[in-house]
Scaffold this motif. Structure first.
Motif, PDB file in Angstrom:
ATOM      1  N   SER A   1       0.836  -1.195   0.000  1.00 44.59           N
ATOM      2  CA  SER A   1       0.000   0.000   0.000  1.00 44.59           C
ATOM      3  C   SER A   1       0.871   1.245   0.000  1.00 44.59           C
ATOM      4  CB  SER A   1      -0.914  -0.007   1.221  1.00 44.59           C
ATOM      5  OG  SER A   1      -1.581   1.221   1.365  1.00 44.59           O
ATOM      6  N   ARG A   2       0.434   2.263  -0.728  1.00 44.31           N
ATOM      7  CA  ARG A   2       1.151   3.533  -0.743  1.00 44.31           C
ATOM      8  C   ARG A   2       1.046   4.262   0.595  1.00 44.31           C
ATOM      9  NH1 ARG A   2      -0.445   6.192  -6.639  1.00 44.31           N
ATOM     10  NH2 ARG A   2       0.529   4.570  -7.953  1.00 44.31           N
ATOM     11  N   LYS A   3      -0.027   4.008   1.305  1.00 48.00           N
ATOM     12  CA  LYS A   3      -0.223   4.687   2.585  1.00 48.00           C
ATOM     13  C   LYS A   3       0.761   4.183   3.639  1.00 48.00           C
ATOM     14  CE  LYS A   3      -5.132   5.638   1.827  1.00 48.00           C
ATOM     15  NZ  LYS A   3      -6.516   5.464   2.341  1.00 48.00           N
ATOM     16  N   ARG A   4       1.164   2.922   3.516  1.00 47.02           N
ATOM     17  CA  ARG A   4       2.114   2.352   4.479  1.00 47.02           C
ATOM     18  C   ARG A   4       3.368   1.954   3.709  1.00 47.02           C
ATOM     19  NH1 ARG A   4      -1.005  -1.329   8.828  1.00 47.02           N
ATOM     20  NH2 ARG A   4       0.902  -0.728   9.945  1.00 47.02           N
ATOM     21  N   ILE A   5       4.095   2.956   3.283  1.00 48.86           N
ATOM     22  CA  ILE A   5       5.193   2.770   2.354  1.00 48.86           C
ATOM     23  C   ILE A   5       6.343   1.989   2.965  1.00 48.86           C
ATOM     24  CG2 ILE A   5       6.224   5.017   2.942  1.00 48.86           C
ATOM     25  CD1 ILE A   5       7.018   5.184  -0.043  1.00 48.86           C
ATOM     26  N   PHE A   6       6.651   2.201   4.248  1.00 49.69           N
ATOM     27  CA  PHE A   6       7.773   1.503   4.874  1.00 49.69           C
ATOM     28  C   PHE A   6       7.480   0.017   5.019  1.00 49.69           C
ATOM     29  CE2 PHE A   6       8.425   5.899   6.354  1.00 49.69           C
ATOM     30  CZ  PHE A   6       9.728   6.082   5.902  1.00 49.69           C
ATOM     31  N   ARG A   7       6.255  -0.301   5.439  1.00 47.21           N
ATOM     32  CA  ARG A   7       5.898  -1.712   5.533  1.00 47.21           C
ATOM     33  C   ARG A   7       5.899  -2.367   4.164  1.00 47.21           C
ATOM     34  NH1 ARG A   7      -0.041  -3.963   6.949  1.00 47.21           N
ATOM     35  NH2 ARG A   7      -0.263  -3.307   4.770  1.00 47.21           N
ATOM     36  N   SER A   8       5.388  -1.649   3.168  1.00 41.14           N
ATOM     37  CA  SER A   8       5.340  -2.182   1.809  1.00 41.14           C
ATOM     38  C   SER A   8       6.744  -2.416   1.265  1.00 41.14           C
ATOM     39  CB  SER A   8       4.570  -1.221   0.900  1.00 41.14           C
ATOM     40  OG  SER A   8       3.232  -1.072   1.342  1.00 41.14           O
ATOM     41  N   ALA A   9       7.639  -1.484   1.531  1.00 40.68           N
ATOM     42  CA  ALA A   9       9.016  -1.638   1.058  1.00 40.68           C
ATOM     43  C   ALA A   9       9.678  -2.841   1.724  1.00 40.68           C
ATOM     44  CB  ALA A   9       9.805  -0.367   1.337  1.00 40.68           C
ATOM     45  N   PHE A  10       9.417  -3.012   3.017  1.00 38.25           N
ATOM     46  CA  PHE A  10       9.986  -4.139   3.747  1.00 38.25           C
ATOM     47  C   PHE A  10       9.466  -5.466   3.188  1.00 38.25           C
ATOM     48  CE2 PHE A  10       9.607  -7.242   7.209  1.00 38.25           C
ATOM     49  CZ  PHE A  10      10.944  -7.374   7.560  1.00 38.25           C
ATOM     50  N   LEU A  11       8.165  -5.531   2.933  1.00 38.32           N
ATOM     51  CA  LEU A  11       7.584  -6.757   2.382  1.00 38.32           C
ATOM     52  C   LEU A  11       8.113  -7.054   0.987  1.00 38.32           C
ATOM     53  CD1 LEU A  11       3.853  -6.352   3.508  1.00 38.32           C
ATOM     54  CD2 LEU A  11       5.522  -7.973   4.407  1.00 38.32           C
ATOM     55  N   ALA A  12       8.216  -6.004   0.144  1.00 31.83           N
ATOM     56  CA  ALA A  12       8.732  -6.194  -1.220  1.00 31.83           C
ATOM     57  C   ALA A  12      10.179  -6.664  -1.191  1.00 31.83           C
ATOM     58  CB  ALA A  12       8.605  -4.898  -2.003  1.00 31.83           C
ATOM     59  N   LEU A  13      10.970  -6.091  -0.280  1.00 28.24           N
ATOM     60  CA  LEU A  13      12.369  -6.496  -0.163  1.00 28.24           C
ATOM     61  C   LEU A  13      12.479  -7.943   0.306  1.00 28.24           C
ATOM     62  CD1 LEU A  13      15.323  -5.608  -0.331  1.00 28.24           C
ATOM     63  CD2 LEU A  13      15.175  -4.898   2.078  1.00 28.24           C
ATOM     64  N   GLY A  14      11.623  -8.320   1.250  1.00 27.01           N
ATOM     65  CA  GLY A  14      11.635  -9.694   1.735  1.00 27.01           C
ATOM     66  C   GLY A  14      11.258 -10.685   0.646  1.00 27.01           C
ATOM     67  N   GLN A  15      10.269 -10.293  -0.184  1.00 25.68           N
ATOM     68  CA  GLN A  15       9.871 -11.179  -1.276  1.00 25.68           C
ATOM     69  C   GLN A  15      10.970 -11.290  -2.322  1.00 25.68           C
ATOM     70  OE1 GLN A  15       6.590 -12.439  -0.648  1.00 25.68           O
ATOM     71  NE2 GLN A  15       7.373 -14.020  -2.021  1.00 25.68           N
ATOM     72  N   PHE A  16      11.650 -10.171  -2.594  1.00 26.80           N
ATOM     73  CA  PHE A  16      12.797 -10.198  -3.508  1.00 26.80           C
ATOM     74  C   PHE A  16      13.869 -11.149  -2.983  1.00 26.80           C
ATOM     75  CE2 PHE A  16      17.083  -8.593  -4.339  1.00 26.80           C
ATOM     76  CZ  PHE A  16      17.125  -8.672  -5.725  1.00 26.80           C
ATOM     77  N   PHE A  17      14.102 -11.107  -1.715  1.00 27.12           N
ATOM     78  CA  PHE A  17      15.100 -11.984  -1.104  1.00 27.12           C
ATOM     79  C   PHE A  17      14.715 -13.456  -1.299  1.00 27.12           C
ATOM     80  CE2 PHE A  17      16.694 -14.488   2.436  1.00 27.12           C
ATOM     81  CZ  PHE A  17      18.044 -14.151   2.467  1.00 27.12           C
ATOM     82  N   LEU A  18      13.433 -13.783  -1.108  1.00 20.53           N
ATOM     83  CA  LEU A  18      12.979 -15.163  -1.256  1.00 20.53           C
ATOM     84  C   LEU A  18      13.120 -15.664  -2.687  1.00 20.53           C
ATOM     85  CD1 LEU A  18       9.763 -15.110   0.969  1.00 20.53           C
ATOM     86  CD2 LEU A  18      11.948 -16.195   1.498  1.00 20.53           C
ATOM     87  N   TYR A  19      12.856 -14.795  -3.658  1.00 21.20           N
ATOM     88  CA  TYR A  19      12.937 -15.200  -5.061  1.00 21.20           C
ATOM     89  C   TYR A  19      14.375 -15.251  -5.590  1.00 21.20           C
ATOM     90  CZ  TYR A  19       7.892 -15.019  -5.812  1.00 21.20           C
ATOM     91  OH  TYR A  19       6.546 -15.272  -5.768  1.00 21.20           O
ATOM     92  N   SER A  20      15.315 -14.676  -4.888  1.00 23.62           N
ATOM     93  CA  SER A  20      16.703 -14.658  -5.350  1.00 23.62           C
ATOM     94  C   SER A  20      17.608 -15.439  -4.406  1.00 23.62           C
ATOM     95  CB  SER A  20      17.182 -13.209  -5.481  1.00 23.62           C
ATOM     96  OG  SER A  20      16.988 -12.505  -4.256  1.00 23.62           O
ATOM     97  N   PHE A  21      17.956 -14.849  -3.287  1.00 21.17           N
ATOM     98  CA  PHE A  21      18.840 -15.508  -2.321  1.00 21.17           C
ATOM     99  C   PHE A  21      18.195 -16.784  -1.770  1.00 21.17           C
ATOM    100  CE2 PHE A  21      20.151 -11.095  -2.332  1.00 21.17           C
ATOM    101  CZ  PHE A  21      21.537 -11.176  -2.371  1.00 21.17           C
ATOM    102  N   GLY A  22      16.901 -16.701  -1.510  1.00 23.91           N
ATOM    103  CA  GLY A  22      16.217 -17.862  -0.964  1.00 23.91           C
ATOM    104  C   GLY A  22      16.207 -19.027  -1.928  1.00 23.91           C
ATOM    105  N   LEU A  23      15.923 -18.765  -3.194  1.00 25.59           N
ATOM    106  CA  LEU A  23      15.896 -19.834  -4.193  1.00 25.59           C
ATOM    107  C   LEU A  23      17.292 -20.413  -4.403  1.00 25.59           C
ATOM    108  CD1 LEU A  23      13.977 -21.337  -6.033  1.00 25.59           C
ATOM    109  CD2 LEU A  23      14.366 -19.630  -7.793  1.00 25.59           C
ATOM    110  N   TYR A  24      18.289 -19.542  -4.340  1.00 24.51           N
ATOM    111  CA  TYR A  24      19.678 -20.011  -4.455  1.00 24.51           C
ATOM    112  C   TYR A  24      20.034 -20.885  -3.255  1.00 24.51           C
ATOM    113  CZ  TYR A  24      24.758 -19.957  -4.985  1.00 24.51           C
ATOM    114  OH  TYR A  24      26.085 -20.324  -5.124  1.00 24.51           O
ATOM    115  N   GLY A  25      19.626 -20.448  -2.059  1.00 17.22           N
ATOM    116  CA  GLY A  25      19.888 -21.232  -0.859  1.00 17.22           C
ATOM    117  C   GLY A  25      19.165 -22.560  -0.872  1.00 17.22           C
ATOM    118  N   TRP A  26      17.931 -22.562  -1.431  1.00 21.86           N
ATOM    119  CA  TRP A  26      17.169 -23.811  -1.551  1.00 21.86           C
ATOM    120  C   TRP A  26      17.878 -24.795  -2.478  1.00 21.86           C
ATOM    121  CZ3 TRP A  26      13.395 -25.935   1.145  1.00 21.86           C
ATOM    122  CH2 TRP A  26      12.642 -26.977   0.572  1.00 21.86           C
TER     123      TRP A  26
END
Length: 345
Positions: free
Chosen positions: A66-91
């Motif tokens: 959500s644009r209204k909760r930009i910090f939470r949204s950024a944190f969630l997006a960063l976490g998802q990016f981590f799962l699709y990149s570093f996480g998949l590599y670690g898996w």
């Protein structure tokens, strides 16, 4: 983090995961037939992670951006990016250590490996996202269709609840006239009314009745109304029906007959008459009701009462191909109903 996922939704993701796995198995079968078993093991291991991480993305992360909760949204997006990149590599690395994943490709550096796995992760998002969009769209259309049907059924039931008491009120009013005049016909009229009430309570509750039953209730209603009149009233009721067992919504035709008596015959002082004809062949119903009136030429404009307006709305809800027309002449009122029974909604 709390993630609620119903069983149907979970099965959907499993189905998409199976389709995703099947796609890559086909690619591996074509590209590496000599080592297909090992490649298939790799794909099964990766698909397990892909299904879980996409459930997390589409059911938890994406709805909370959500644009209204930009910090939470950024944190969630960063976490998802981590799962699709570093996480998949670690898996992948974990699978190699467990012996369920074969390293056919060796990366020269850690960033290269993470980038390669991130590409596979992005593809999975597109794959799951497209299928999910189609699935949700179809579910939304089904829900909207169901809501529309429920709304129409509720409105149809409401119209029936209006029409039936209106019909009974007029009938009771006729009996009241006979009772007030101390007519010997009052007991017979009550008996006939009881037959109509029995039909309405036990036969008219369903969606359909046989056309034979509708004809019977019309005949009973005409006989009940005729008790009020002397021999000056002329009634002609005939029908031509190829199959009297054909289905029809209950009490669909009665309002036209009731209207003819209440707003026509009962107000006619000289030579009142009522002509009714029903034709039903090859699912094409034609119902004509012609009655006498006292309307003068200056009052030919037809103002529909509750019976006719409710009937018209019921037809809109029940059929796609129909017509209901009324015509006011100097001393004659005519109602014509035509229905293609095969066009039921």
């Amino acid at each position: 983090m709390k993630l609620a996922l119903d069983i149907k939704r979970f099965r959907f993701y499993l189905g998409v995961g199976a389709a995703y796995l099947s796609l890559w198995l086909f690619v591996d079968l074509v590209s590496h037939p000599e080592a297909f078993r090992l490649w298939a093991s790799n794909e099964f291991w990766r698909a397990l992670y892909i299904v879980i991480v996409n459930i997390l993305f589409f059911e938890y992360t994406l709805p909370r951006l959500s644009r209204k909760r930009i910090f939470r949204s950024a944190f969630l997006a960063l976490g998802q990016f981590f799962l699709y990149s570093f996480g998949l590599y670690g898996w992948r690395y974990l699978g190699i250590q467990l012996g369920v994943h074969t390293a056919f490709k060796t990366y020269s550096s850690f960033p290269e490996g993470v980038g390669d796995q991130f590409g596979a992760g992005v593809f999975s998002v597109l794959f799951f996202g497209i299928i999910k969009h189609i699935y949700d769209y179809r579910k939304l259309k089904e829900a909207a269709q169901l809501l529309r049907i429920e709304k129409q059924e509720a409105e149809l039931n409401y119209l029936k609840s209006q029409t039936n008491p209106h019909f009974l009120f007029n009938t009771l009013n006729n009996i009241y006239v006979l009772a007030r005049d101390k007519s010997e016909l009052a007991p017979e009229s009550i008996l006939r009314l009881s037959k109509i009430l029995r039909f309405m309570l036990y036969e008219a509750g369903g969606a359909y009745i046989a056309i034979e039953q509708e004809l019977k209730i019309i005949s009973d209603y005409i006989a009940l109304e005729q008790l009020r009149y002397d021999t000056s009233l002329h009634v002609s009721f005939n029908y031509d029906v190829e199959d009297i067992r054909q289905a029809l919504p209950p009490l669909l035709l009665v309002p036209l007959v009731e209207n003819a008596f209440k707003h026509g015959v009962s107000e006619t002082r000289n030579q009142p008459f009522l002509d009714i004809h029903l034709s039903l062949k090859q699912r094409q119903l034609e119902f004509y009701v012609k009655n006498s009136t006292e309307t003068v030429l200056a009052e030919r404009h037809v103002k529909e009462n509750i019976g006719l307006s409710n009937l018209r709305r019921q037809l809109e809800l029940l059929y796609k191909d129909y017509s209901l027309s009324v015509h006011q002449a100097e001393t004659v009122f005519t109602a014509t109903l035509k229905i293609n029974l095969s066009s039921h909604v």
